[in-house]
Write a protein that holds these residues in place. Structure first.
Motif, PDB file in Angstrom:
ATOM      1  N   THR A 166      -9.215   6.291  -9.253  1.00 31.35           N
ATOM      2  CA  THR A 166      -8.961   4.038  -8.635  1.00 31.35           C
ATOM      3  C   THR A 166      -8.493   4.387  -7.458  1.00 31.35           C
ATOM      4  O   THR A 166      -9.091   3.609  -6.435  1.00 31.35           O
ATOM      5  CB  THR A 166      -9.149   3.697  -9.277  1.00 31.35           C
ATOM      6  N   ILE A 167      -7.606   4.725  -7.015  1.00 30.22           N
ATOM      7  CA  ILE A 167      -6.415   4.686  -5.788  1.00 30.22           C
ATOM      8  C   ILE A 167      -7.136   5.328  -5.066  1.00 30.22           C
ATOM      9  O   ILE A 167      -7.529   4.715  -4.195  1.00 30.22           O
ATOM     10  CB  ILE A 167      -5.265   5.340  -6.438  1.00 30.22           C
ATOM     11  N   ASP A 168      -7.908   6.392  -4.937  1.00 23.72           N
ATOM     12  CA  ASP A 168      -8.236   7.535  -3.953  1.00 23.72           C
ATOM     13  C   ASP A 168      -9.072   6.465  -3.333  1.00 23.72           C
ATOM     14  O   ASP A 168      -9.858   6.260  -2.597  1.00 23.72           O
ATOM     15  CB  ASP A 168      -8.758   8.518  -4.620  1.00 23.72           C
ATOM     16  N   LYS A 169     -10.558   6.551  -4.062  1.00 28.36           N
ATOM     17  CA  LYS A 169     -11.759   5.528  -4.033  1.00 28.36           C
ATOM     18  C   LYS A 169     -11.498   4.234  -3.280  1.00 28.36           C
ATOM     19  O   LYS A 169     -11.787   4.290  -2.422  1.00 28.36           O
ATOM     20  CB  LYS A 169     -12.004   4.925  -5.055  1.00 28.36           C
ATOM     21  N   ASN A 170     -10.107   3.260  -3.115  1.00 23.25           N
ATOM     22  CA  ASN A 170      -9.825   2.428  -2.983  1.00 23.25           C
ATOM     23  C   ASN A 170      -9.190   2.609  -1.426  1.00 23.25           C
ATOM     24  O   ASN A 170      -8.867   1.909  -0.252  1.00 23.25           O
ATOM     25  CB  ASN A 170      -9.276   0.964  -4.100  1.00 23.25           C
ATOM     26  N   LYS A 172      -7.078   1.164   4.073  1.00 24.00           N
ATOM     27  CA  LYS A 172      -6.374   1.668   5.385  1.00 24.00           C
ATOM     28  C   LYS A 172      -7.542   0.691   6.556  1.00 24.00           C
ATOM     29  O   LYS A 172      -6.786   0.188   7.364  1.00 24.00           O
ATOM     30  CB  LYS A 172      -6.827   3.158   5.070  1.00 24.00           C
ATOM     31  N   LEU A 173      -8.750   0.601   5.670  1.00 20.85           N
ATOM     32  CA  LEU A 173      -9.370   0.354   7.548  1.00 20.85           C
ATOM     33  C   LEU A 173      -8.560  -1.503   7.458  1.00 20.85           C
ATOM     34  O   LEU A 173      -9.060  -1.883   8.288  1.00 20.85           O
ATOM     35  CB  LEU A 173     -10.743   0.620   7.140  1.00 20.85           C
ATOM     36  N   ASN A 202       0.162  -1.145  -0.015  1.00 21.27           N
ATOM     37  CA  ASN A 202      -0.044  -0.092  -0.054  1.00 21.27           C
ATOM     38  C   ASN A 202       1.123   1.727   0.091  1.00 21.27           C
ATOM     39  O   ASN A 202       0.384   2.175  -0.925  1.00 21.27           O
ATOM     40  CB  ASN A 202      -0.470  -0.503   1.027  1.00 21.27           C
ATOM     41  N   GLU A 203       1.500   0.900   0.828  1.00 20.46           N
ATOM     42  CA  GLU A 203       2.868   2.461   0.886  1.00 20.46           C
ATOM     43  C   GLU A 203       3.241   2.912  -0.612  1.00 20.46           C
ATOM     44  O   GLU A 203       3.437   3.253  -1.305  1.00 20.46           O
ATOM     45  CB  GLU A 203       4.320   2.301   1.456  1.00 20.46           C
ATOM     46  N   ASN A 204       3.847   1.611  -1.048  1.00 17.03           N
ATOM     47  CA  ASN A 204       4.712   1.629  -2.770  1.00 17.03           C
ATOM     48  C   ASN A 204       3.470   2.391  -3.282  1.00 17.03           C
ATOM     49  O   ASN A 204       3.720   2.996  -4.657  1.00 17.03           O
ATOM     50  CB  ASN A 204       4.986  -0.132  -2.960  1.00 17.03           C
ATOM     51  N   LEU A 257      -6.402  -2.677   6.515  1.00 16.04           N
ATOM     52  CA  LEU A 257      -4.671  -2.935   7.332  1.00 16.04           C
ATOM     53  C   LEU A 257      -4.825  -2.847   8.580  1.00 16.04           C
ATOM     54  O   LEU A 257      -3.788  -3.350   9.188  1.00 16.04           O
ATOM     55  CB  LEU A 257      -3.580  -2.212   6.727  1.00 16.04           C
ATOM     56  N   ALA A 258      -5.893  -1.504   9.120  1.00 17.88           N
ATOM     57  CA  ALA A 258      -5.748  -1.841  10.746  1.00 17.88           C
ATOM     58  C   ALA A 258      -6.075  -3.069  11.170  1.00 17.88           C
ATOM     59  O   ALA A 258      -5.738  -3.117  11.759  1.00 17.88           O
ATOM     60  CB  ALA A 258      -7.023  -0.332  11.156  1.00 17.88           C
ATOM     61  N   VAL A 259      -7.169  -2.847  11.053  1.00 18.50           N
ATOM     62  CA  VAL A 259      -7.741  -4.788  11.375  1.00 18.50           C
ATOM     63  C   VAL A 259      -7.138  -5.837  10.989  1.00 18.50           C
ATOM     64  O   VAL A 259      -6.777  -6.921  11.912  1.00 18.50           O
ATOM     65  CB  VAL A 259      -9.216  -5.145  10.670  1.00 18.50           C
ATOM     66  N   LEU A 260      -6.274  -5.972  10.212  1.00 15.92           N
ATOM     67  CA  LEU A 260      -5.493  -7.081   9.714  1.00 15.92           C
ATOM     68  C   LEU A 260      -4.466  -6.743  10.932  1.00 15.92           C
ATOM     69  O   LEU A 260      -3.651  -7.924  11.880  1.00 15.92           O
ATOM     70  CB  LEU A 260      -4.942  -7.547   8.937  1.00 15.92           C
ATOM     71  N   MET A 261      -3.603  -5.665  11.279  1.00 16.50           N
ATOM     72  CA  MET A 261      -2.452  -4.936  11.779  1.00 16.50           C
ATOM     73  C   MET A 261      -2.595  -5.033  12.900  1.00 16.50           C
ATOM     74  O   MET A 261      -1.953  -5.191  14.398  1.00 16.50           O
ATOM     75  CB  MET A 261      -1.999  -4.071  11.302  1.00 16.50           C
ATOM     76  N   ALA A 262      -4.251  -4.936  13.774  1.00 15.79           N
ATOM     77  CA  ALA A 262      -4.470  -5.267  15.218  1.00 15.79           C
ATOM     78  C   ALA A 262      -3.845  -6.135  15.726  1.00 15.79           C
ATOM     79  O   ALA A 262      -4.000  -7.563  15.521  1.00 15.79           O
ATOM     80  CB  ALA A 262      -6.298  -4.929  15.524  1.00 15.79           C
ATOM     81  N   PRO A 263      -3.565  -6.464  17.634  1.00 19.71           N
ATOM     82  CA  PRO A 263      -3.467  -7.342  18.273  1.00 19.71           C
ATOM     83  C   PRO A 263      -4.314  -7.672  18.493  1.00 19.71           C
ATOM     84  O   PRO A 263      -5.613  -7.516  18.708  1.00 19.71           O
ATOM     85  CB  PRO A 263      -2.988  -6.384  19.644  1.00 19.71           C
TER      86      PRO A 263
END
Length: 69
Positions: A50-54, A59-60, A15-17, A62-68
């Motif tokens: 398209t990038i902006d729309k997605n 982000k949401l 996502n950063e890339n 990734l936040a769920v996946l990275m949450a402990p």
């Protein structure tokens, strides 16, 4: 570290890339527009939408996946 533990970090880096590429392409579209090719610049910006729309969904997620757990 388990391979499944690497997935959120990998997706975050991808996502950063993607966002870095978006910024670079936007700079190029501005350069193209400044040289009179407004139709091409508009096409580029349309594709970048398209990038902006997605972005928010990514982000949401990734936040769920990275949450402990």
């Amino acid at each position: 570290m388990l391979n499944s533990d690497l997935l959120p970090s990998l997706l975050f880096k991808i996502n950063e890339n993607q966002l870095a590429l978006e910024a670079a392409i936007m700079e190029l579209s501005n350069w193209v527009e400044a040289r009179g090719a407004t139709d091409i610049a508009d096409n580029i910006r349309g594709a970048l939408d398209t990038i902006d729309k997605n972005e928010e969904f990514i982000k949401l997620t990734l936040a769920v996946l990275m949450a402990p757990e």
